[in-house]
Design a protein around this motif. Structure first.
Motif, PDB file in Angstrom:
ATOM      1  N   TYR A 181       0.820  -1.215   0.000  1.00 24.08           N
ATOM      2  CA  TYR A 181       0.000   0.000   0.000  1.00 24.08           C
ATOM      3  C   TYR A 181       0.853   1.264   0.000  1.00 24.08           C
ATOM      4  N   ARG A 226      -4.321   5.540  -4.258  1.00 28.58           N
ATOM      5  CA  ARG A 226      -5.569   5.505  -3.479  1.00 28.58           C
ATOM      6  C   ARG A 226      -6.745   5.958  -4.344  1.00 28.58           C
ATOM      7  N   ASN A 275      -1.260   8.533  -2.320  1.00 31.84           N
ATOM      8  CA  ASN A 275      -2.444   9.338  -2.674  1.00 31.84           C
ATOM      9  C   ASN A 275      -2.873   9.112  -4.119  1.00 31.84           C
ATOM     10  N   VAL A 285      -7.690   2.706   3.776  1.00 22.14           N
ATOM     11  CA  VAL A 285      -7.002   3.969   4.052  1.00 22.14           C
ATOM     12  C   VAL A 285      -6.875   4.179   5.561  1.00 22.14           C
ATOM     13  N   TYR A 344      -9.005   2.757  -3.200  1.00 19.50           N
ATOM     14  CA  TYR A 344      -8.818   2.111  -1.900  1.00 19.50           C
ATOM     15  C   TYR A 344     -10.056   2.408  -1.055  1.00 19.50           C
TER      16      TYR A 344
END
Length: 177
Positions: free
Chosen positions: A103, A127, A124, A137, A132
């Motif tokens: 991640y 994501r 970011n 998160v 995500y």
């Protein structure tokens, strides 16, 4: 199936999209318990998704957790032990391969326990691109706080004496064989 000390395994890191992005060959199992897996890296061949291949520079101990959303590499460098922590899903072990989803966020922890958090832009960007979930998160940020606390408290494996002891045990096993 549980692995045994000395078994050689592969490690596969995936992105949230499901694509394999990095693999490690012939990583040695040191110990597996109900909660964690400890691997040893010595001149391990790493292959990137773009085909680039390289070998690890220094010996390292790699900790994987069945519940923790991170894995931690303890690298034995000339100037002491450094740590690299990947924020990642808990691992699974199947068909001789340790697998996890990376991640993006990483910690680089120096011998004096100062640290840098890396790849915030990548986190970011991914994501948003891969959607995500809020749970993922939140879990990643919760683990950022957990790791900061572990570093501050010198909790295992962020403890030079602990990692040095494991390395010594590994060397003793290796010398017996």
């Amino acid at each position: 199936m549980k692995s045994k000390t000395g078994d050689l395994v592969l490690v596969h890191a995936y992105k949230h999209s499901g694509k394999l992005y990095r693999s490690w060959e012939k990583v040695s199992v040191f110990e597996e318990t109900e909660d964690y897996l400890i691997l040893i890296n010595e001149e391990v061949l790493i292959t990137e998704v773009n085909g680039r291949k390289w070998k690890t520079n220094e010996p390292a101990i790699w900790f994987f957790y069945k519940q923790g959303w991170y894995n931690i590499i303890c690298m034995f460098k000339e100037r002491g032990i450094n740590y690299y922590c990947n924020l990642a899903s808990p691992y699974i072990f199947e068909e001789g391969t340790v697998k996890y989803i990376d991640y993006d966020l990483d910690f680089k922890v120096f011998n004096d326990y100062s640290y840098k958090i890396l790849d915030l832009k990548e986190f970011n960007r991914n994501r948003m691109a891969w959607n995500y979930s809020v749970e993922i998160v939140d879990k990643v940020w919760e683990c950022v706080d957990e790791i900061k606390k572990m570093i501050k408290e010198r909790a295992k494996p962020f403890n030079h004496e602990y990692t040095s002891d494991i390395w010594e045990q590994y060397q003793n096993l290796k010398n017996k064989n």
